[in-house]
Scaffold this motif. Structure first.
Motif, short mmCIF file in Angstrom:
data_model
loop_
_atom_site.label_atom_id
_atom_site.label_comp_id
_atom_site.label_asym_id
_atom_site.label_seq_id
_atom_site.Cartn_x
_atom_site.Cartn_y
_atom_site.Cartn_z
N GLU A 6 13.19 -7.13 4.61
CA GLU A 6 11.96 -6.53 5.09
C GLU A 6 10.93 -6.48 3.96
OE1 GLU A 6 11.08 -5.47 8.13
OE2 GLU A 6 12.98 -6.26 8.92
N PRO A 7 9.68 -6.80 4.26
CA PRO A 7 8.65 -6.73 3.21
C PRO A 7 8.49 -5.31 2.70
CG PRO A 7 7.64 -6.99 5.39
CD PRO A 7 9.11 -7.19 5.56
N GLN A 8 8.27 -5.18 1.40
CA GLN A 8 8.08 -3.87 0.79
C GLN A 8 6.65 -3.41 1.01
OE1 GLN A 8 9.07 -3.70 -3.34
NE2 GLN A 8 8.51 -1.55 -3.56
N MET A 9 6.49 -2.27 1.67
CA MET A 9 5.17 -1.75 1.98
C MET A 9 4.84 -0.59 1.04
SD MET A 9 4.56 -3.78 4.49
CE MET A 9 3.03 -3.13 5.18
N ILE A 10 3.58 -0.52 0.60
CA ILE A 10 3.15 0.59 -0.24
C ILE A 10 1.88 1.20 0.33
CG2 ILE A 10 4.23 -0.28 -2.35
CD1 ILE A 10 1.57 -1.40 -3.18
N ASN A 11 1.71 2.49 0.11
CA ASN A 11 0.54 3.22 0.60
C ASN A 11 -0.51 3.27 -0.51
OD1 ASN A 11 -1.27 4.90 1.93
ND2 ASN A 11 -0.14 6.76 1.43
N ILE A 12 -1.62 2.60 -0.30
CA ILE A 12 -2.67 2.56 -1.33
C ILE A 12 -3.85 3.46 -0.97
CG2 ILE A 12 -2.01 0.22 -1.99
CD1 ILE A 12 -4.63 -0.73 -0.62
N ARG A 13 -3.67 4.35 0.00
CA ARG A 13 -4.79 5.18 0.44
C ARG A 13 -5.44 5.97 -0.70
NH1 ARG A 13 -7.09 6.60 5.05
NH2 ARG A 13 -8.65 8.21 4.72
N PRO A 14 -4.67 6.66 -1.56
CA PRO A 14 -5.33 7.44 -2.64
C PRO A 14 -6.20 6.55 -3.54
CG PRO A 14 -3.02 8.04 -2.44
CD PRO A 14 -3.21 6.82 -1.61
N TYR A 15 -5.70 5.35 -3.86
CA TYR A 15 -6.47 4.44 -4.70
C TYR A 15 -7.73 3.95 -3.97
CZ TYR A 15 -1.73 4.13 -6.66
OH TYR A 15 -0.50 4.42 -7.17
N ALA A 16 -7.54 3.60 -2.70
CA ALA A 16 -8.66 3.09 -1.91
C ALA A 16 -9.77 4.14 -1.79
CB ALA A 16 -8.18 2.67 -0.52
N GLU A 17 -9.38 5.39 -1.57
CA GLU A 17 -10.38 6.46 -1.46
C GLU A 17 -11.19 6.59 -2.75
OE1 GLU A 17 -8.27 9.99 -0.43
OE2 GLU A 17 -8.34 9.60 1.72
N SER A 18 -10.50 6.55 -3.90
CA SER A 18 -11.19 6.68 -5.18
C SER A 18 -12.21 5.56 -5.38
CB SER A 18 -10.19 6.68 -6.33
OG SER A 18 -9.43 7.88 -6.34
N LEU A 19 -11.79 4.32 -5.07
CA LEU A 19 -12.68 3.19 -5.29
C LEU A 19 -13.88 3.21 -4.34
CD1 LEU A 19 -10.30 0.18 -6.04
CD2 LEU A 19 -11.64 1.55 -7.62
N ILE A 20 -13.63 3.50 -3.09
CA ILE A 20 -14.73 3.51 -2.11
C ILE A 20 -15.73 4.61 -2.46
CG2 ILE A 20 -15.32 3.89 0.31
CD1 ILE A 20 -12.66 2.54 1.05
N LYS A 21 -15.23 5.80 -2.81
CA LYS A 21 -16.12 6.89 -3.21
C LYS A 21 -16.94 6.51 -4.44
CE LYS A 21 -13.37 10.80 -1.46
NZ LYS A 21 -12.54 11.97 -1.87
N THR A 22 -16.30 5.84 -5.38
CA THR A 22 -17.00 5.46 -6.61
C THR A 22 -18.11 4.45 -6.32
OG1 THR A 22 -14.94 5.80 -7.84
CG2 THR A 22 -16.68 4.58 -8.95
N LEU A 108 -1.15 1.22 4.54
CA LEU A 108 0.05 0.51 4.12
C LEU A 108 -0.24 -0.98 3.99
CD1 LEU A 108 2.67 2.26 6.45
CD2 LEU A 108 2.25 2.70 4.02
N VAL A 109 0.15 -1.55 2.85
CA VAL A 109 -0.03 -2.98 2.63
C VAL A 109 1.27 -3.56 2.08
CG1 VAL A 109 -2.49 -2.78 2.19
CG2 VAL A 109 -0.90 -2.65 0.28
N GLU A 110 1.49 -4.85 2.33
CA GLU A 110 2.68 -5.52 1.84
C GLU A 110 2.51 -5.83 0.36
OE1 GLU A 110 5.17 -9.61 2.76
OE2 GLU A 110 3.93 -8.71 4.34
N LYS A 111 3.44 -5.39 -0.45
CA LYS A 111 3.32 -5.50 -1.90
C LYS A 111 3.15 -6.94 -2.36
CE LYS A 111 5.54 -4.14 -6.24
NZ LYS A 111 6.69 -3.49 -6.87
N GLU A 112 3.91 -7.87 -1.78
CA GLU A 112 3.85 -9.26 -2.22
C GLU A 112 2.48 -9.87 -2.00
OE1 GLU A 112 6.08 -11.30 -3.83
OE2 GLU A 112 7.08 -9.41 -4.20
N GLU A 113 1.79 -9.46 -0.93
CA GLU A 113 0.46 -10.00 -0.66
C GLU A 113 -0.62 -9.22 -1.38
OE1 GLU A 113 -0.27 -10.34 3.48
OE2 GLU A 113 1.42 -11.67 3.86
N PHE A 114 -0.32 -8.01 -1.78
CA PHE A 114 -1.31 -7.13 -2.39
C PHE A 114 -1.45 -7.38 -3.88
CE2 PHE A 114 -1.39 -2.94 -4.66
CZ PHE A 114 -2.76 -2.76 -4.61
N ARG A 115 -0.33 -7.45 -4.60
CA ARG A 115 -0.37 -7.61 -6.06
C ARG A 115 -0.56 -9.07 -6.47
NH1 ARG A 115 1.02 -3.45 -9.31
NH2 ARG A 115 -0.41 -4.62 -10.63
N MET A 116 -1.14 -9.26 -7.64
CA MET A 116 -1.26 -10.61 -8.20
C MET A 116 0.14 -11.16 -8.48
SD MET A 116 -4.62 -11.61 -9.91
CE MET A 116 -4.42 -11.41 -11.66
#
Length: 309
Positions: A6-22, A108-116
């Motif tokens: 199964e693909p590894q999923m991670i929650n990036i909401r806290p990071y996304a909120e910080s960037l969008i607010k900035t 939630l995003v799939e780690k393999e597609e999210f990270r470089m």
């Protein structure tokens, strides 16, 4: 039959909120890298002292530059942010991004597609070196050859053809010979990606920090058993690391193998693998009775020579 994971999923909401607010607080006035430095709390990189008072300053101080950059690229790709200035990478928030701030659900995003991935990192490093060389030749600053944002667009998109390359804003202004060098290197890396699939991910593994450490120790002349002791690994695991590094063309194990196996054993093992229908170690062990570490080295030695990069 191999089992699918199964693909590894991670929650990036806290990071996304910080960037969008900035981005909202900066009001499209600063580039992508500046945004990352601000949320990491890197005051030395700030152009405006007052930016230290922004609500999101230092909100991601514990995270790496690369992770935050990955979040930013995901938000652009997913439509939460859009590029206001395509040359310098200043950003603006879309309606989708504004609506996101009103929600609370995880992102939630799939780690393999999210990270470089390893090939992105390789291309990024080589583009920086190529830009440095070009800048020195032209007596220009590196950013005058192409900006960091243009560089990252090339890395993220990996255009395979000239037409796709020239659709990247800022890249189309490069001299044709420079464009050709970059496209040639992308083609080479793409072939390595295909080769990595044939090798069941050995090249990707070889680019990990753990493999880098093993490589440094091996090239320093430290024996395998001592590497295993220092890294708290099994000897066989160290051999696995070395095999991946060899297949990735980061080291050449053949001279080392010649020094560590007697000629009779080496010839016996390599002759077997050159003639056998399968390269499975268990089959070789049943026929030759040699230990698995020795058989692995013989199999590597019998393989087609690969130049070390």
């Amino acid at each position: 039959m191999s089992q699918t994971t199964e693909p590894q999923m991670i929650n990036i909401r806290p990071y996304a909120e910080s960037l969008i607010k900035t981005v909202l607080l900066l009001d499209r006035a600063y580039g992508f890298s500046y945004l990352v430095n601000l949320v990491r709390g890197d005051a030395d990189f700030l152009k405006q002292p007052g930016h230290q008072q922004i609500e999101t300053f230092g909100s991601m101080s514990e995270e790496s530059f690369g992770l935050i950059q990955d979040v930013g690229w995901y938000l652009i790709r997913a439509g939460y942010l859009t590029v206001a200035n395509k040359l310098y990478g200043t950003l603006s928030v879309t309606m989708k991004g504004e609506e996101f701030l009103q929600e609370t659900a995880p992102l939630l995003v799939e780690k393999e597609e999210f990270r470089m991935q390893w090939y992105h990192l390789v291309l990024s490093g080589e583009l920086r070196e190529l830009r440095r060389q070009e800048a020195a030749t032209q007596q220009k600053e590196p950013y005058e050859v192409f900006t960091n944002f243009v560089l990252m667009q090339i890395v993220r998109n990996m255009p395979a053809e000239e037409s796709a390359f020239q659709r990247i804003y800022g890249a189309e202004k490069m001299p044709r010979d420079l464009q050709g060098k970059i496209l040639d290197r992308i083609s080479e890396i793409s072939r390595e990606m295909a080769r990595d699939e044939e090798l069941y991910g050995a090249i990707a593994k070889a680019h990990s920090p753990g493999h880098k450490k093993i490589r440094e120790m091996f090239e320093a002349g430290i024996e395998v058993e001592e590497i295993a002791r220092r890294q708290n690994l099994k000897v066989n695991t160290v051999y696995n690391y070395l095999e991946n590094l060899h297949l990735a063309r980061m080291i050449d194990l053949k001279p080392w193998i010649e020094n560590h196996l007697d000629n009779k054993t080496l010839h016996r093992g390599t002759d077997y693998f050159k003639q056998a229908r399968t390269s499975r170690l268990t089959d070789a062990h049943d026929v030759l009775g040699l230990d698995y570490s020795t058989l692995r080295l013989c199999r590597l030695y019998a393989s087609k020579p690969e130049p070390v990069s």
